[in-house]
Scaffold this motif. Sequence first.
Motif, PDB file in Angstrom:
ATOM      1  N   HIS A  61       0.856  -1.185   0.000  1.00  0.00           N
ATOM      2  CA  HIS A  61       0.000   0.000   0.000  1.00  0.00           C
ATOM      3  C   HIS A  61       0.889   1.231   0.000  1.00  0.00           C
ATOM      4  O   HIS A  61       2.057   1.152   0.368  1.00  0.00           O
ATOM      5  N   ALA A  63       2.692   4.578   1.151  1.00  0.00           N
ATOM      6  CA  ALA A  63       3.137   4.994   2.480  1.00  0.00           C
ATOM      7  C   ALA A  63       3.096   6.510   2.662  1.00  0.00           C
ATOM      8  O   ALA A  63       3.108   6.998   3.783  1.00  0.00           O
ATOM      9  N   LEU A  71      -4.547   5.624   6.003  1.00  0.00           N
ATOM     10  CA  LEU A  71      -3.311   5.151   6.616  1.00  0.00           C
ATOM     11  C   LEU A  71      -3.598   4.287   7.844  1.00  0.00           C
ATOM     12  O   LEU A  71      -2.963   3.250   8.042  1.00  0.00           O
ATOM     13  N   SER A  72      -4.576   4.681   8.660  1.00  0.00           N
ATOM     14  CA  SER A  72      -4.907   3.872   9.837  1.00  0.00           C
ATOM     15  C   SER A  72      -5.489   2.521   9.426  1.00  0.00           C
ATOM     16  O   SER A  72      -5.229   1.508  10.079  1.00  0.00           O
ATOM     17  N   TYR A  74      -4.672   0.923   6.636  1.00  0.00           N
ATOM     18  CA  TYR A  74      -3.512   0.148   6.181  1.00  0.00           C
ATOM     19  C   TYR A  74      -2.739  -0.413   7.370  1.00  0.00           C
ATOM     20  O   TYR A  74      -2.269  -1.547   7.345  1.00  0.00           O
ATOM     21  N   HIS A  75      -2.605   0.387   8.439  1.00  0.00           N
ATOM     22  CA  HIS A  75      -1.916  -0.098   9.640  1.00  0.00           C
ATOM     23  C   HIS A  75      -2.688  -1.254  10.282  1.00  0.00           C
ATOM     24  O   HIS A  75      -2.083  -2.192  10.808  1.00  0.00           O
ATOM     25  N   LEU A  76      -4.008  -1.195  10.241  1.00  0.00           N
ATOM     26  CA  LEU A  76      -4.821  -2.289  10.772  1.00  0.00           C
ATOM     27  C   LEU A  76      -4.582  -3.574   9.971  1.00  0.00           C
ATOM     28  O   LEU A  76      -4.447  -4.658  10.550  1.00  0.00           O
ATOM     29  N   ASP A  78      -1.804  -4.259   8.262  1.00  0.00           N
ATOM     30  CA  ASP A  78      -0.437  -4.684   8.595  1.00  0.00           C
ATOM     31  C   ASP A  78      -0.402  -5.405   9.938  1.00  0.00           C
ATOM     32  O   ASP A  78       0.274  -6.428  10.094  1.00  0.00           O
ATOM     33  N   SER A  79      -1.132  -4.885  10.911  1.00  0.00           N
ATOM     34  CA  SER A  79      -1.182  -5.501  12.235  1.00  0.00           C
ATOM     35  C   SER A  79      -1.826  -6.886  12.175  1.00  0.00           C
ATOM     36  O   SER A  79      -1.355  -7.830  12.816  1.00  0.00           O
TER      37      SER A  79
END
Length: 96
Positions: A61, A63, A71-72, A74-76, A78-79
């Motif tokens: 995705h 950056a 962005l949040s 995408y972080h979810l 990734d997590s």
Amino acid sequence: MGSIKERVATLEAYMKGLQPKLAMFLLEDGTEFHTPIDPFTYLKDYGAYAPDGRRIVAHPHPAKDVDGLSLSLYHLIDSAIATGRLDLPDLESDGV
């Protein structure tokens, strides 16, 4: 009426628009895994594994130049990949 090449190009563009968007994950061996299932649903239902058992290690995705909400999310994703599964908490409502 356009030339045959123009008509074929128009038809190809139309057909491309009908194809479902595919989510792409990177697997531990460096290959790509494509699925018509959105990343959240896939990780929630199947965990961070491709159908053949290989481990998903990333969901590419952008950056930078991304809004905060995207962005949040995408972080979810990734997590969820790091932990092996997407587990969402039960929703709570404010008192009325």
